[in-house]
Every structure is written in structure tokens, then in C-alpha cells.
Write a protein that holds these residues in place. Sequence first.
Motif, PDB file in Angstrom:
ATOM      1  N   VAL A 244       0.865  -1.184   0.000  1.00 31.17           N
ATOM      2  CA  VAL A 244       0.000   0.000   0.000  1.00 31.17           C
ATOM      3  C   VAL A 244       0.901   1.233   0.000  1.00 31.17           C
ATOM      4  O   VAL A 244       1.610   1.476   0.979  1.00 31.17           O
ATOM      5  CB  VAL A 244      -0.906   0.055   1.259  1.00 31.17           C
ATOM      6  CG1 VAL A 244      -1.655   1.383   1.328  1.00 31.17           C
ATOM      7  CG2 VAL A 244      -1.898  -1.087   1.255  1.00 31.17           C
ATOM      8  N   PRO A 245       0.919   2.018  -1.103  1.00 30.30           N
ATOM      9  CA  PRO A 245       1.674   3.269  -1.065  1.00 30.30           C
ATOM     10  C   PRO A 245       1.012   4.228  -0.075  1.00 30.30           C
ATOM     11  O   PRO A 245      -0.212   4.317  -0.023  1.00 30.30           O
ATOM     12  CB  PRO A 245       1.556   3.817  -2.497  1.00 30.30           C
ATOM     13  CG  PRO A 245       1.105   2.656  -3.333  1.00 30.30           C
ATOM     14  CD  PRO A 245       0.287   1.788  -2.416  1.00 30.30           C
ATOM     15  N   GLN A 246       1.829   4.920   0.704  1.00 30.22           N
ATOM     16  CA  GLN A 246       1.266   5.856   1.686  1.00 30.22           C
ATOM     17  C   GLN A 246       2.068   7.151   1.711  1.00 30.22           C
ATOM     18  O   GLN A 246       3.288   7.132   1.784  1.00 30.22           O
ATOM     19  CB  GLN A 246       1.265   5.215   3.074  1.00 30.22           C
ATOM     20  CG  GLN A 246       0.536   6.049   4.120  1.00 30.22           C
ATOM     21  CD  GLN A 246       0.500   5.349   5.488  1.00 30.22           C
ATOM     22  OE1 GLN A 246       1.392   5.536   6.305  1.00 30.22           O
ATOM     23  NE2 GLN A 246      -0.523   4.550   5.710  1.00 30.22           N
ATOM     24  N   GLY A 247       1.341   8.275   1.633  1.00 28.96           N
ATOM     25  CA  GLY A 247       1.978   9.583   1.754  1.00 28.96           C
ATOM     26  C   GLY A 247       1.709  10.134   3.139  1.00 28.96           C
ATOM     27  O   GLY A 247       2.191   9.614   4.144  1.00 28.96           O
ATOM     28  N   GLY A 248       0.883  11.179   3.205  1.00 25.04           N
ATOM     29  CA  GLY A 248       0.573  11.792   4.498  1.00 25.04           C
ATOM     30  C   GLY A 248      -0.474  11.048   5.290  1.00 25.04           C
ATOM     31  O   GLY A 248      -0.765  11.409   6.438  1.00 25.04           O
ATOM     32  N   ASN A 249      -1.095  10.020   4.693  1.00 31.50           N
ATOM     33  CA  ASN A 249      -2.174   9.253   5.339  1.00 31.50           C
ATOM     34  C   ASN A 249      -3.322  10.171   5.777  1.00 31.50           C
ATOM     35  O   ASN A 249      -3.912   9.959   6.832  1.00 31.50           O
ATOM     36  CB  ASN A 249      -1.632   8.437   6.522  1.00 31.50           C
ATOM     37  CG  ASN A 249      -2.587   7.305   6.916  1.00 31.50           C
ATOM     38  OD1 ASN A 249      -3.517   6.982   6.178  1.00 31.50           O
ATOM     39  ND2 ASN A 249      -2.372   6.730   8.081  1.00 31.50           N
ATOM     40  N   THR A 250      -3.626  11.165   4.946  1.00 32.42           N
ATOM     41  CA  THR A 250      -4.793  12.012   5.208  1.00 32.42           C
ATOM     42  C   THR A 250      -5.968  11.624   4.307  1.00 32.42           C
ATOM     43  O   THR A 250      -6.996  12.289   4.318  1.00 32.42           O
ATOM     44  CB  THR A 250      -4.478  13.503   4.980  1.00 32.42           C
ATOM     45  OG1 THR A 250      -4.182  13.716   3.585  1.00 32.42           O
ATOM     46  CG2 THR A 250      -3.310  13.975   5.820  1.00 32.42           C
ATOM     47  N   GLY A 251      -5.792  10.589   3.505  1.00 30.22           N
ATOM     48  CA  GLY A 251      -6.866  10.128   2.627  1.00 30.22           C
ATOM     49  C   GLY A 251      -8.083   9.725   3.451  1.00 30.22           C
ATOM     50  O   GLY A 251      -7.951   9.300   4.602  1.00 30.22           O
ATOM     51  N   LEU A 252      -9.256   9.847   2.851  1.00 31.16           N
ATOM     52  CA  LEU A 252     -10.487   9.687   3.633  1.00 31.16           C
ATOM     53  C   LEU A 252     -11.352   8.521   3.164  1.00 31.16           C
ATOM     54  O   LEU A 252     -12.516   8.423   3.560  1.00 31.16           O
ATOM     55  CB  LEU A 252     -11.289  11.008   3.581  1.00 31.16           C
ATOM     56  CG  LEU A 252     -10.556  12.227   4.178  1.00 31.16           C
ATOM     57  CD1 LEU A 252     -11.333  13.520   3.922  1.00 31.16           C
ATOM     58  CD2 LEU A 252     -10.316  12.050   5.672  1.00 31.16           C
TER      59      LEU A 252
ATOM     60  N   ALA B 176      -0.619  16.339   3.851  1.00 28.19           N
ATOM     61  CA  ALA B 176      -0.876  15.651   2.571  1.00 28.19           C
ATOM     62  C   ALA B 176       0.302  15.898   1.634  1.00 28.19           C
ATOM     63  O   ALA B 176       0.940  16.948   1.680  1.00 28.19           O
ATOM     64  CB  ALA B 176      -2.157  16.171   1.950  1.00 28.19           C
ATOM     65  N   THR B 177       0.569  14.919   0.786  1.00 32.71           N
ATOM     66  CA  THR B 177       1.776  14.958  -0.043  1.00 32.71           C
ATOM     67  C   THR B 177       1.450  15.099  -1.531  1.00 32.71           C
ATOM     68  O   THR B 177       0.326  14.847  -1.969  1.00 32.71           O
ATOM     69  CB  THR B 177       2.574  13.657   0.133  1.00 32.71           C
ATOM     70  OG1 THR B 177       1.753  12.565  -0.333  1.00 32.71           O
ATOM     71  CG2 THR B 177       2.976  13.421   1.583  1.00 32.71           C
ATOM     72  N   VAL B 178       2.495  15.428  -2.264  1.00 35.16           N
ATOM     73  CA  VAL B 178       2.377  15.518  -3.727  1.00 35.16           C
ATOM     74  C   VAL B 178       1.932  14.163  -4.295  1.00 35.16           C
ATOM     75  O   VAL B 178       1.013  14.085  -5.116  1.00 35.16           O
ATOM     76  CB  VAL B 178       3.734  15.962  -4.326  1.00 35.16           C
ATOM     77  CG1 VAL B 178       3.778  15.737  -5.829  1.00 35.16           C
ATOM     78  CG2 VAL B 178       3.993  17.426  -3.978  1.00 35.16           C
TER      79      VAL B 178
END
Length: 457
Positions: free
Chosen positions: A73-81, A144-146
Motif C-alpha cells: 500500500v503506497p502511503q503519503g501523508g495518510n490524510t486520505g479519507l 498531505a503529499t504531492v
Amino acid sequence: MPEAPALDPRLARALVEVVGADHLLTDPDVTAGAAVDWTGRFRGATPAVVRPGSAAEVAGVVQRCAAEGVALVPQGGNTGLVGGSVPLAGEVVLSSARLAGVGDVDPDGGRITAGAGTSIAAVQAAAAEAGWAYGVDWAARDTATVGGSVATDAGGLHVVAHGSTRAQLLGVEAVLGTGEVLDDLGRLEKDATGYDLSGLLCGSEGTLGVVTAARLRLVPALPDRALAALGFGSWADAVTAVGLLRRGLPGLEAAEAHGAAEAALVAGHLGASPALDPPPAVTLLVGCAGHGDQVDALAAAVDGLAGVTGAAVADDGARRAALWRHRESMTEAISTLGSPHKMDVSLPADALAGFAEEVPARIAAVAPEARTWLFGHLGDGNLHVNVTGVAPDDAAVDDAVLGLVLERRGSISAEHGVGTAKRRWAAEQRGPTAMAAMAAIKAALDPAGILNPAVLL
Ligand SMILES: Cc1cc2nc3c(=O)[nH]c(=O)nc-3n(C[C@H](O)[C@H](O)[C@H](O)COP(=O)(O)OP(=O)(O)OC[C@H]3O[C@@H](n4cnc5c(N)ncnc54)[C@H](O)[C@@H]3O)c2cc1C
């Protein structure tokens, strides 16, 4: 929290060879945060979080995991909802934390290249330093990330002026599910050489490739702003007003709306008075930007609107920030009531008000104890329907809301993506031919099916 599966020792050794021992995290106390989403609704478990530091290392991680049939699972800032960034089926988490950093701004072209793990706030700051601006902005900008924003085609507060992330995206560098590095960063403004592969990765939610960097368009930095909170007696009046503002206010930058209960909730959360007191049925926040004093232009446009029941104009930075705080604290205020069900939907303009009026009753019919909260980016036809007071795994309210969306010719995801939460509804909205095309693309770019296998398809 579910039990984390063990990481195969052979794979662990192979991953350490790629990223180094410091960047393969397996201590459950350290990895726990990566297994739960921002809302707390989606909780998984992971054997490891791996943090590659370059596209070549990402390729190494993807190749090793593909060889062992271990999903990522790719993860950036983990702010996805929508539950797309967390390991709900025991996947390894591939964190973009070490892929951060911004390159130089192209001063004449107005472009910037940023690593996938760069925060949106850092892109905005680098753009501002060079006399430009980044056209996408939202409350989670510091985290949150690019990469996450490209993967979800994030929208936010200024879509009415500049479009969503897709409209800012020139090119990406990404590691496909095959383990190959796709370098598409050199794409130019006018470039008609075949398929838009970067565009394909935008909105793919980590199912086709791991974005490692993106080349982003910038917009002119506008120095002067005005913001007004306008009251309306109905959603229909607010929708009509937004249509008029889009035509009559050239500097329109934001058109955000929320209901009366939402205004009271956020004011209570902030310990402040509502922007308009008492809160009207609908509060519309209208922002405009340009060169020279914007208050007159905004006031003239507002004068031409029907149905305005009250107005508060912010003409200096401090008052604008105070008004924005009400809008930007909405998600946080709702979360104080428990893990909400979040549905981010869009509707055609002629169906928007009817949807907003009807949706609370549809929810009450299946969950009488639930509370419905409505707010969103009215300028883009995008409403966030949040529901509190229902169990995280009770899908009845989601089905009621998304069913109504499709009845009204809307989209079940305006900007957050499909994730794991809305897969069934995505298939219903897009239909069998589109879903089969997406599955064929997935099979071509991620033949082992190891990138976010539980998401979207
Ligand atoms: C307070 C708050 C307000 C918000 N407001 C808005 C808003 O107004 N508009 C909006 O659009 N969103 C909004 N969001 C949602 C969220 O910020 C966006 O979806 C954002 O794009 C997620 O970025 P992220 O880096 O946190 O990604 P994550 O949450 O880590 O991941 C999101 C998805 O992208 C994938 N992904 C992450 N990084 C990569 C990568 N490098 N390569 C490939 N796939 C990747 C993940 O697998 C997952 O499917 C809000 C969230 C919060 C908490």
C-alpha cells in the motif's frame, strides 16, 4: 486492531538490502500509526513499513515484493479519507516519507518538480518564494503529499479557479507494478506524443504505480484578496448565486458552503461566534483574488445576487483567516463526534440543491439515530456528506447517500477517490465497459496485482 501478518524473513532481508535496516520498520508500536486512517474508521495491520529514498529504491522494493507475491500500500501523508492508504488486508506499507524535496522553480515557465513525499504546503512555499503560486490548496496541506494528491486527484478550495490536481500535473516519475521506472517528468505544456501516462496515474489511487516525483504547473501569485460570508435561505438560492458569481466575478477563487447546524457545530468547536449569527440555512464563503483592492469587485458582484439574507465581508488578512478557520475546521469539528462516514460526492448544478434538501431524510430513513452534516465546494458541485452516530462497518447510510447520488446523475467521488469504501458504487457508476478497461490497464501495469489490490477495482 487486527493482527499483523509476519514478514517473511527472506523478504525482510531482501528489503533491507534495498533500503537499509533503518528504513524497514517492523516494530508494531512504530508501524501502528500507518495502519489506521485519519478518521479512525479504517483500521488494518501491517507486517512492515518500508521507506525507500529514491525511485531506484522504490523499484527495488516493488520488484522484491512482486517476486514474493506480497502486496504493497503506497502511503503519503495518510490524510486520505476513503480507506485507500491503510493496509486493510495485511499489506506492507510503502511510505514516501524519504522522497520529499522540491527542485528549482522554472521562473519563466512557471513549473516545479517535487518529490512524492513533499507536503503541499512546501510546494506552495517554494512557489511563493519564486513569485508564483500553486493552484491547489486544502486544509490538510501541511501533511498531505504531492504523491497522495496525484494519486487521488485532490481538489480542495480553489478548483473553481484552477481545477483539481490533474489540471496542475504536467508529468510524473513513477515505479509501475512491473518494477520499471516510468520517467514522464519531461512532458511539456504542448506535447501530443501519444497517451497521457501521467494523467493515467492521476486518480489511480496507488493501483498502477508508485509516484516518486511530479512536475507541476504553477499559477500567477495574486496579491490582493477579499472574502465574504453570505447567508441564504435555501440551497437553491446558494446554487443560483454561485452560477452568477462564476460568470460575474472574474477573480472568483473559492465558493464554499455549509448548513446552519454545521456553522453552529464548528463555532462551538472553535469557541467563537458563527461567521453569520444566527447561522442562516446556508452560509456561502466567497473568495476572490486579483491585483488591486478586491472588496469593491466582490461587493458589486454580491449586489447583483438575489436571496442574500446577510453578509460579512473580510477585507484584511486577519478577518479573512478567521472566516477561513470556520470552513477549514469543519472536518475536525465533525470528527469530535466520533468516526464519521464521509461521502464526497458531486452533482450536476441542476440537481445539487434537490440533493442537499433530500439527503438528510434518506439517511434518517435507514439510520434514525444518525446526524447528517453537509458542507463542501459548491463552486465545483461538490458536497461532503458526513454522517455521525453510526457504526464504522454499517454501510446502510453510505448506500442510501450514494444511491441518491446516482439517481441524480452525480459522481460518488468528487475528490477523495474510491478507496476501499466505495468500490461497489464505482462499478455501478462507471459501468462494465469502463471497469473492464480499467482492469485491463491494471493487468498491464501491475501484472502481479501487488499495488493496492484492495482499492478501486
Ligand atoms: C482535514 C482534511 C481535509 C481534507 N480536505 C480535502 C479537500 O478539500 N480536497 C481533497 O481532495 N482532499 C481533501 N482531504 C483528503 C486528503 O488530504 C487527500 O486525499 C490527499 O490527496 C491525500 O494525500 P496523502 O499524501 O495524505 O495521501 P494518503 O492518504 O497517504 O494516500 C491516499 C491515496 O493515495 C495513494 N498514494 C499515496 N502516496 C502515493 C504515491 N506516492 N504513489 C502512488 N499512490 C500513492 C494511497 O495508496 C491512497 O490510495 C482532506 C483530508 C483531511 C484530513
